[in-house]
Motif scaffolding. Structure first.
Motif, PDB file in Angstrom:
ATOM      1  N   MET A  11       0.873  -1.168   0.000  1.00 47.96           N
ATOM      2  CA  MET A  11       0.000   0.000   0.000  1.00 47.96           C
ATOM      3  C   MET A  11       0.913   1.221   0.000  1.00 47.96           C
ATOM      4  O   MET A  11       1.804   1.341   0.838  1.00 47.96           O
ATOM      5  N   TYR A  12       0.698   2.112  -0.957  1.00 50.29           N
ATOM      6  CA  TYR A  12       1.564   3.280  -1.110  1.00 50.29           C
ATOM      7  C   TYR A  12       0.955   4.563  -0.566  1.00 50.29           C
ATOM      8  O   TYR A  12       1.642   5.563  -0.445  1.00 50.29           O
ATOM      9  N   GLY A  13      -0.301   4.550  -0.260  1.00 54.13           N
ATOM     10  CA  GLY A  13      -0.920   5.736   0.298  1.00 54.13           C
ATOM     11  C   GLY A  13      -2.432   5.631   0.309  1.00 54.13           C
ATOM     12  O   GLY A  13      -3.008   4.682  -0.231  1.00 54.13           O
ATOM     13  N   TYR A  14      -3.052   6.608   0.954  1.00 52.78           N
ATOM     14  CA  TYR A  14      -4.514   6.642   1.006  1.00 52.78           C
ATOM     15  C   TYR A  14      -4.992   8.070   1.216  1.00 52.78           C
ATOM     16  O   TYR A  14      -4.255   8.936   1.682  1.00 52.78           O
ATOM     17  N   HIS A  15      -6.222   8.299   0.848  1.00 58.28           N
ATOM     18  CA  HIS A  15      -6.955   9.529   1.143  1.00 58.28           C
ATOM     19  C   HIS A  15      -8.325   9.068   1.602  1.00 58.28           C
ATOM     20  O   HIS A  15      -9.044   8.396   0.850  1.00 58.28           O
ATOM     21  N   ILE A  16      -8.668   9.390   2.842  1.00 60.86           N
ATOM     22  CA  ILE A  16      -9.918   8.905   3.428  1.00 60.86           C
ATOM     23  C   ILE A  16     -10.684  10.095   3.993  1.00 60.86           C
ATOM     24  O   ILE A  16     -10.124  10.907   4.727  1.00 60.86           O
ATOM     25  N   TYR A  17     -11.978  10.189   3.655  1.00 62.69           N
ATOM     26  CA  TYR A  17     -12.830  11.262   4.159  1.00 62.69           C
ATOM     27  C   TYR A  17     -13.951  10.670   5.005  1.00 62.69           C
ATOM     28  O   TYR A  17     -14.586   9.683   4.627  1.00 62.69           O
ATOM     29  N   ASN A  18     -14.203  11.303   6.148  1.00 61.75           N
ATOM     30  CA  ASN A  18     -15.258  10.877   7.067  1.00 61.75           C
ATOM     31  C   ASN A  18     -16.355  11.940   7.094  1.00 61.75           C
ATOM     32  O   ASN A  18     -16.172  13.008   7.671  1.00 61.75           O
ATOM     33  N   PRO A  19     -17.528  11.672   6.498  1.00 62.93           N
ATOM     34  CA  PRO A  19     -18.609  12.653   6.484  1.00 62.93           C
ATOM     35  C   PRO A  19     -19.481  12.626   7.752  1.00 62.93           C
ATOM     36  O   PRO A  19     -20.491  13.324   7.822  1.00 62.93           O
ATOM     37  N   SER A  78     -11.908   1.653  17.347  1.00 65.86           N
ATOM     38  CA  SER A  78     -10.658   1.247  16.704  1.00 65.86           C
ATOM     39  C   SER A  78     -10.527  -0.242  16.416  1.00 65.86           C
ATOM     40  O   SER A  78      -9.827  -0.628  15.485  1.00 65.86           O
ATOM     41  N   THR A  79     -11.187  -1.078  17.191  1.00 66.72           N
ATOM     42  CA  THR A  79     -11.123  -2.521  16.924  1.00 66.72           C
ATOM     43  C   THR A  79     -12.503  -3.165  16.938  1.00 66.72           C
ATOM     44  O   THR A  79     -12.623  -4.378  17.005  1.00 66.72           O
ATOM     45  N   GLY A  80     -13.550  -2.341  16.871  1.00 70.88           N
ATOM     46  CA  GLY A  80     -14.911  -2.857  16.945  1.00 70.88           C
ATOM     47  C   GLY A  80     -15.479  -3.224  15.594  1.00 70.88           C
ATOM     48  O   GLY A  80     -14.769  -3.298  14.590  1.00 70.88           O
ATOM     49  N   SER A  81     -16.797  -3.443  15.592  1.00 73.14           N
ATOM     50  CA  SER A  81     -17.463  -3.871  14.364  1.00 73.14           C
ATOM     51  C   SER A  81     -18.633  -2.981  13.966  1.00 73.14           C
ATOM     52  O   SER A  81     -19.284  -3.238  12.967  1.00 73.14           O
ATOM     53  N   GLY A  82     -18.926  -1.945  14.748  1.00 73.39           N
ATOM     54  CA  GLY A  82     -20.049  -1.075  14.417  1.00 73.39           C
ATOM     55  C   GLY A  82     -19.790  -0.249  13.172  1.00 73.39           C
ATOM     56  O   GLY A  82     -18.675   0.234  12.955  1.00 73.39           O
ATOM     57  N   ASN A  83     -20.796  -0.106  12.351  1.00 77.82           N
ATOM     58  CA  ASN A  83     -20.669   0.654  11.104  1.00 77.82           C
ATOM     59  C   ASN A  83     -20.927   2.135  11.334  1.00 77.82           C
ATOM     60  O   ASN A  83     -21.862   2.496  12.045  1.00 77.82           O
ATOM     61  N   PRO A  84     -20.146   3.016  10.707  1.00 77.19           N
ATOM     62  CA  PRO A  84     -20.454   4.447  10.766  1.00 77.19           C
ATOM     63  C   PRO A  84     -21.827   4.714  10.142  1.00 77.19           C
ATOM     64  O   PRO A  84     -22.296   3.941   9.294  1.00 77.19           O
ATOM     65  N   THR A  85     -22.455   5.802  10.546  1.00 81.33           N
ATOM     66  CA  THR A  85     -23.777   6.152  10.021  1.00 81.33           C
ATOM     67  C   THR A  85     -23.737   6.347   8.512  1.00 81.33           C
ATOM     68  O   THR A  85     -24.576   5.829   7.786  1.00 81.33           O
ATOM     69  N   SER A  86     -22.764   7.115   8.034  1.00 75.86           N
ATOM     70  CA  SER A  86     -22.588   7.335   6.595  1.00 75.86           C
ATOM     71  C   SER A  86     -21.304   6.654   6.138  1.00 75.86           C
ATOM     72  O   SER A  86     -20.353   6.531   6.899  1.00 75.86           O
ATOM     73  N   ALA A  87     -21.291   6.249   4.890  1.00 74.27           N
ATOM     74  CA  ALA A  87     -20.129   5.547   4.342  1.00 74.27           C
ATOM     75  C   ALA A  87     -18.895   6.439   4.345  1.00 74.27           C
ATOM     76  O   ALA A  87     -18.980   7.638   4.095  1.00 74.27           O
ATOM     77  N   ILE A  88     -17.757   5.838   4.625  1.00 74.27           N
ATOM     78  CA  ILE A  88     -16.468   6.514   4.588  1.00 74.27           C
ATOM     79  C   ILE A  88     -15.970   6.477   3.138  1.00 74.27           C
ATOM     80  O   ILE A  88     -16.005   5.421   2.500  1.00 74.27           O
ATOM     81  N   MET A  89     -15.501   7.595   2.626  1.00 75.61           N
ATOM     82  CA  MET A  89     -14.993   7.640   1.248  1.00 75.61           C
ATOM     83  C   MET A  89     -13.489   7.383   1.274  1.00 75.61           C
ATOM     84  O   MET A  89     -12.759   8.106   1.955  1.00 75.61           O
ATOM     85  N   THR A  90     -13.058   6.349   0.574  1.00 77.41           N
ATOM     86  CA  THR A  90     -11.672   5.899   0.670  1.00 77.41           C
ATOM     87  C   THR A  90     -11.032   5.687  -0.694  1.00 77.41           C
ATOM     88  O   THR A  90     -11.621   5.034  -1.557  1.00 77.41           O
ATOM     89  N   ASN A  91      -9.844   6.231  -0.856  1.00 74.54           N
ATOM     90  CA  ASN A  91      -8.993   5.962  -2.011  1.00 74.54           C
ATOM     91  C   ASN A  91      -7.702   5.359  -1.471  1.00 74.54           C
ATOM     92  O   ASN A  91      -7.082   5.935  -0.570  1.00 74.54           O
ATOM     93  N   ILE A  92      -7.314   4.202  -1.997  1.00 77.06           N
ATOM     94  CA  ILE A  92      -6.096   3.530  -1.545  1.00 77.06           C
ATOM     95  C   ILE A  92      -5.245   3.227  -2.763  1.00 77.06           C
ATOM     96  O   ILE A  92      -5.742   2.672  -3.754  1.00 77.06           O
ATOM     97  N   TRP A  93      -3.964   3.579  -2.687  1.00 84.63           N
ATOM     98  CA  TRP A  93      -3.019   3.289  -3.753  1.00 84.63           C
ATOM     99  C   TRP A  93      -2.222   2.046  -3.363  1.00 84.63           C
ATOM    100  O   TRP A  93      -1.602   2.013  -2.303  1.00 84.63           O
ATOM    101  N   TYR A  94      -2.266   1.031  -4.200  1.00 82.35           N
ATOM    102  CA  TYR A  94      -1.578  -0.231  -3.908  1.00 82.35           C
ATOM    103  C   TYR A  94      -1.048  -0.834  -5.191  1.00 82.35           C
ATOM    104  O   TYR A  94      -1.451  -0.478  -6.291  1.00 82.35           O
ATOM    105  N   LYS A  95      -0.149  -1.762  -5.010  1.00 78.23           N
ATOM    106  CA  LYS A  95       0.382  -2.497  -6.153  1.00 78.23           C
ATOM    107  C   LYS A  95       0.861  -3.861  -5.682  1.00 78.23           C
ATOM    108  O   LYS A  95       1.398  -4.007  -4.626  1.00 78.23           O
TER     109      LYS A  95
END
Length: 95
Positions: A11-19, A78-95
């Motif tokens: 994984m080379y990087g990420y950009h994650i937004y929490n609405p 941080s280690t739970g299973s509950g879902n956020p109310t709105s979806a998290i927007m995630t971009n991950i760079w990997y190879k």
């Protein structure tokens, strides 16, 4: 949870937004999606995303190795299973 890469790689990087109006967490697992039980499987890495905020990781350098696979999950603790109310927007760079 979502499979980012079904095989080993970096994984080379990420950009994650929490609405959401509360902190959200993105858990990273070095496992195939089918092997992850969110809330029971220990993540290899966790990133806290502030309310109405974002987290960025640089895209330079050798990357972070995930030898088996790369699976992510967005949760309310941080280690739970509950879902956020709105979806998290995630971009991950990997190879």
């Amino acid at each position: 949870k979502a499979a980012v890469n079904a095989s080993g790689g970096n994984m080379y990087g990420y950009h994650i937004y929490n609405p959401n109006s509360v902190v959200a967490y993105v858990q990273f697992f070095n496992l195939a999606s089918a092997s992850v039980t969110v809330g029971s499987t220990t993540p290899n890495m966790v990133v806290a995303i502030p309310a109405f905020g974002w987290a960025d990781s640089p895209t330079t350098g050798p990357g972070i190795g995930f030898a088996t696979a790369l699976t992510v999950a967005a949760t309310t603790t941080s280690t739970g299973s509950g879902n956020p109310t709105s979806a998290i927007m995630t971009n991950i760079w990997y190879k």
